[in-house]
Design a protein around this motif. Sequence first.
Motif, PDB file in Angstrom:
ATOM      1  N   PRO A 110       0.808  -1.213   0.000  1.00  0.00           N
ATOM      2  CA  PRO A 110       0.000   0.000   0.000  1.00  0.00           C
ATOM      3  C   PRO A 110       0.840   1.261   0.000  1.00  0.00           C
ATOM      4  O   PRO A 110       0.457   2.270  -0.546  1.00  0.00           O
ATOM      5  N   VAL A 111       1.963   1.247   0.640  1.00  0.00           N
ATOM      6  CA  VAL A 111       2.881   2.387   0.607  1.00  0.00           C
ATOM      7  C   VAL A 111       4.263   1.853   0.299  1.00  0.00           C
ATOM      8  O   VAL A 111       4.546   0.664   0.466  1.00  0.00           O
ATOM      9  N   GLY A 112       5.156   2.740  -0.173  1.00  0.00           N
ATOM     10  CA  GLY A 112       6.535   2.309  -0.375  1.00  0.00           C
ATOM     11  C   GLY A 112       7.130   1.916   0.956  1.00  0.00           C
ATOM     12  O   GLY A 112       7.096   2.686   1.907  1.00  0.00           O
ATOM     13  N   VAL A 113       7.704   0.709   1.051  1.00  0.00           N
ATOM     14  CA  VAL A 113       8.159   0.180   2.333  1.00  0.00           C
ATOM     15  C   VAL A 113       9.666   0.279   2.486  1.00  0.00           C
ATOM     16  O   VAL A 113      10.164   0.758   3.510  1.00  0.00           O
ATOM     17  N   PHE A 114      10.409  -0.159   1.487  1.00  0.00           N
ATOM     18  CA  PHE A 114      11.844  -0.311   1.672  1.00  0.00           C
ATOM     19  C   PHE A 114      12.540   1.011   1.963  1.00  0.00           C
ATOM     20  O   PHE A 114      13.301   1.125   2.926  1.00  0.00           O
ATOM     21  N   HIS A 115      12.300   2.026   1.142  1.00  0.00           N
ATOM     22  CA  HIS A 115      12.991   3.311   1.331  1.00  0.00           C
ATOM     23  C   HIS A 115      12.720   3.927   2.704  1.00  0.00           C
ATOM     24  O   HIS A 115      13.664   4.304   3.417  1.00  0.00           O
ATOM     25  N   PRO A 116      11.459   4.084   3.127  1.00  0.00           N
ATOM     26  CA  PRO A 116      11.231   4.660   4.465  1.00  0.00           C
ATOM     27  C   PRO A 116      11.853   3.843   5.589  1.00  0.00           C
ATOM     28  O   PRO A 116      12.452   4.404   6.513  1.00  0.00           O
ATOM     29  N   ALA A 117      11.713   2.501   5.515  1.00  0.00           N
ATOM     30  CA  ALA A 117      12.270   1.666   6.575  1.00  0.00           C
ATOM     31  C   ALA A 117      13.786   1.790   6.623  1.00  0.00           C
ATOM     32  O   ALA A 117      14.393   1.832   7.707  1.00  0.00           O
ATOM     33  N   TYR A 118      14.403   1.861   5.472  1.00  0.00           N
ATOM     34  CA  TYR A 118      15.870   1.957   5.420  1.00  0.00           C
ATOM     35  C   TYR A 118      16.345   3.287   5.999  1.00  0.00           C
ATOM     36  O   TYR A 118      17.324   3.334   6.764  1.00  0.00           O
ATOM     37  N   LEU A 119      15.650   4.373   5.664  1.00  0.00           N
ATOM     38  CA  LEU A 119      16.041   5.680   6.198  1.00  0.00           C
ATOM     39  C   LEU A 119      15.797   5.765   7.698  1.00  0.00           C
ATOM     40  O   LEU A 119      16.575   6.404   8.430  1.00  0.00           O
ATOM     41  N   ILE A 120      14.730   5.135   8.179  1.00  0.00           N
ATOM     42  CA  ILE A 120      14.494   5.108   9.623  1.00  0.00           C
ATOM     43  C   ILE A 120      15.617   4.332  10.314  1.00  0.00           C
ATOM     44  O   ILE A 120      16.085   4.719  11.396  1.00  0.00           O
ATOM     45  N   LEU A 121      16.056   3.249   9.696  1.00  0.00           N
ATOM     46  CA  LEU A 121      17.182   2.489  10.249  1.00  0.00           C
ATOM     47  C   LEU A 121      18.423   3.369  10.356  1.00  0.00           C
ATOM     48  O   LEU A 121      19.115   3.368  11.385  1.00  0.00           O
ATOM     49  N   VAL A 122      18.718   4.137   9.309  1.00  0.00           N
ATOM     50  CA  VAL A 122      19.880   5.029   9.328  1.00  0.00           C
ATOM     51  C   VAL A 122      19.738   6.070  10.433  1.00  0.00           C
ATOM     52  O   VAL A 122      20.702   6.370  11.150  1.00  0.00           O
ATOM     53  N   ALA A 123      18.539   6.618  10.597  1.00  0.00           N
ATOM     54  CA  ALA A 123      18.310   7.597  11.665  1.00  0.00           C
ATOM     55  C   ALA A 123      18.531   6.971  13.034  1.00  0.00           C
ATOM     56  O   ALA A 123      19.109   7.602  13.936  1.00  0.00           O
ATOM     57  N   GLY A 124      18.074   5.728  13.217  1.00  0.00           N
ATOM     58  CA  GLY A 124      18.277   5.054  14.494  1.00  0.00           C
ATOM     59  C   GLY A 124      19.744   4.809  14.800  1.00  0.00           C
ATOM     60  O   GLY A 124      20.193   4.989  15.939  1.00  0.00           O
ATOM     61  N   VAL A 125      20.500   4.406  13.793  1.00  0.00           N
ATOM     62  CA  VAL A 125      21.935   4.203  13.979  1.00  0.00           C
ATOM     63  C   VAL A 125      22.618   5.519  14.360  1.00  0.00           C
ATOM     64  O   VAL A 125      23.435   5.574  15.288  1.00  0.00           O
ATOM     65  N   SER A 126      22.276   6.597  13.658  1.00  0.00           N
ATOM     66  CA  SER A 126      22.874   7.905  13.955  1.00  0.00           C
ATOM     67  C   SER A 126      22.504   8.366  15.354  1.00  0.00           C
ATOM     68  O   SER A 126      23.339   8.930  16.081  1.00  0.00           O
ATOM     69  N   CYS A 127      21.247   8.151  15.747  1.00  0.00           N
ATOM     70  CA  CYS A 127      20.806   8.542  17.090  1.00  0.00           C
ATOM     71  C   CYS A 127      21.596   7.803  18.158  1.00  0.00           C
ATOM     72  O   CYS A 127      21.984   8.381  19.178  1.00  0.00           O
ATOM     73  N   THR A 128      21.864   6.539  17.921  1.00  0.00           N
ATOM     74  CA  THR A 128      22.633   5.745  18.884  1.00  0.00           C
ATOM     75  C   THR A 128      24.052   6.272  19.030  1.00  0.00           C
ATOM     76  O   THR A 128      24.564   6.406  20.146  1.00  0.00           O
ATOM     77  N   PHE A 129      24.698   6.580  17.917  1.00  0.00           N
ATOM     78  CA  PHE A 129      26.071   7.067  17.971  1.00  0.00           C
ATOM     79  C   PHE A 129      26.178   8.452  18.609  1.00  0.00           C
ATOM     80  O   PHE A 129      27.208   8.775  19.200  1.00  0.00           O
ATOM     81  N   LEU A 130      25.138   9.263  18.491  1.00  0.00           N
ATOM     82  CA  LEU A 130      25.190  10.639  18.999  1.00  0.00           C
ATOM     83  C   LEU A 130      24.538  10.806  20.364  1.00  0.00           C
ATOM     84  O   LEU A 130      24.642  11.878  20.957  1.00  0.00           O
ATOM     85  N   ALA A 131      23.872   9.778  20.859  1.00  0.00           N
ATOM     86  CA  ALA A 131      23.122   9.901  22.111  1.00  0.00           C
ATOM     87  C   ALA A 131      24.036  10.311  23.262  1.00  0.00           C
ATOM     88  O   ALA A 131      25.106   9.745  23.459  1.00  0.00           O
ATOM     89  N   GLY A 132      23.549  11.302  24.024  1.00  0.00           N
ATOM     90  CA  GLY A 132      24.302  11.766  25.183  1.00  0.00           C
ATOM     91  C   GLY A 132      23.712  11.309  26.491  1.00  0.00           C
ATOM     92  O   GLY A 132      24.132  11.768  27.559  1.00  0.00           O
ATOM     93  N   ASP A 133      22.744  10.419  26.448  1.00  0.00           N
ATOM     94  CA  ASP A 133      22.136   9.890  27.667  1.00  0.00           C
ATOM     95  C   ASP A 133      21.563   8.507  27.387  1.00  0.00           C
ATOM     96  O   ASP A 133      21.400   8.099  26.227  1.00  0.00           O
ATOM     97  N   LEU A 134      21.239   7.800  28.432  1.00  0.00           N
ATOM     98  CA  LEU A 134      20.758   6.433  28.295  1.00  0.00           C
ATOM     99  C   LEU A 134      19.393   6.351  27.627  1.00  0.00           C
ATOM    100  O   LEU A 134      19.116   5.412  26.872  1.00  0.00           O
TER     101      LEU A 134
END
Length: 563
Positions: A110-134
Amino acid sequence: MNALVPLPVLLPLCVTGLKLVIGPRLHRFQRFISLAVLGAVLVLSVLLMVAADRHGPLSVHLGDFAPPVGITLVADRLSGLMLTVSSAVTLLVLVYSLGQGMADRDDQAPVGVFHPAYLILVAGVSCTFLAGDLVNLYVGFEIMLVASFVLLTIGGTATRIRAGSTYVIISLFSSVLFLVAIAMTYAVAGTVNFAQLAGRLQEVPIGVRTLLEAMLLTVFAIKAAVFPLAAWLPDSYPTAPAPVTAVFAGLLTKVGVYSMLRTQTLLFPGHRLGDLLMLAALASMAVGILGAVAQTDLKRVLSFTLISHIGYMVFGIGLAGRGSISGAIVYVAHHITVQTTLFLVAGLIERRDGTTELTRLGGLAKSAPLLAVLFFVPAMNLAGIPPLSGFIGKLGLMRAGVDAGGGWAWALVAGSAATSLLTLYVMAKVWNLAFWRDAPPGAEAEGVVLESAEDDEPGDDEDAEGPGAAGGAGGAGESGSGKATGSGSGLPVPAGAVVSAGFLGQSITTTKRLPWPMLAATGVAVALGLSYTVLGGPLTTFTQAAATELLARTPYIEAVLGR
């Protein structure tokens, strides 16, 4: 420059919203904005890494709320390097996946799946590397979990759903444990901010501090697939599409290793669980590489070597010295790139010959010399052949072990050497079976279905065209009008024919002419791995500075708290 720190997280999330609005339409535009945003994230990551190296850690309090109330993001040398390597790898895997035609199959949903999911994954990885708190570290993990489950189960086959369910159950268990650890940390320290915890945890009773350390290590060990918490990985990763498996194997486990590095150096200096970490490192090396020796499927071989080589990184964290931390950082960067490359090559082999089962492969060195080169270079790099980057990282870790002395350190030095030799044996075994020997009888596989529905209803083959037709999934630009029956049988069909698929699966035909984006992305990944060798001196200098900064703790704390 501090204002750039949140952008590696925000850019992919904002573009994901745009992609969900667009849906399955405008395929070329979808590809363009995906490539553009990951290219921008790569540029930002390089800028942050250079700025952190020149000026020290960069921090930003979102909404201008100071700790412990606000969200703090921090970029230092370690996070800058991890961001840069991960951004480069995710960009290459995206190019590879576009060549494979995975994203083009989004019009079946119903909606494009791969591109949004992949970009969300990249955002999650970046958030983990930059996180300043638990808390934000936890949020980054959960963002990755949601996206990774979607990516693992693309295609909807029963095998993928089963493997994805196992992955989610294990991840949810670790998430609950993480939440409990966060709650306990806040209860005893009144904050979850890393910079504040660095001081306040030293005032906590030693027993409570050790319990918190053990809980966090358990969470991160599950994420990193450290033995004995790694049983989920060999059955989960190989079932996913090749690009997904590549980015998961190369990157997601290293997020757990990064979290161990960050918390062990900043929150628990002089930690009491060093011997336990070294035991886990030695066990991971031994069990992982022996498992790889016993496998006959290339994807499972690589999955077990992944577990084994996580042990090298935990080895460096357990020693907790400047040299060992530096060696661990080098090895993390090396392994992200090399492991991803090897899984991309496995995808090329599967695309060409219809299988990664080594007993059914052969003669690839003669029939596909470029593919042989693309495998041989990262395989030797993983084995640690001098002067490649794998050798640089292993040498740094083993020298640190010799300098540290002690029973565990010497045991790990010996275990590292033995694991490296067995890795070379495993890579030689793969080379001999898949590339060097003559192809076994009946190995010709052009047109064989790679992915098929497992429970198709009768008649499905006559009603549906597979979304992975040769021009899309095969990507060779070939086309055919005939439909093949028995798509779940795995029997050969005419080369380039359109293969039908049922609702629960997606069928793909193999092709000898591999799509050029897949080959180009893999070739660049090989070159990226070799660049660590060429830049071995500057890379080692950078990681030594990063290790010094981590162990000192003061630069990080001052950047966040302004002292």
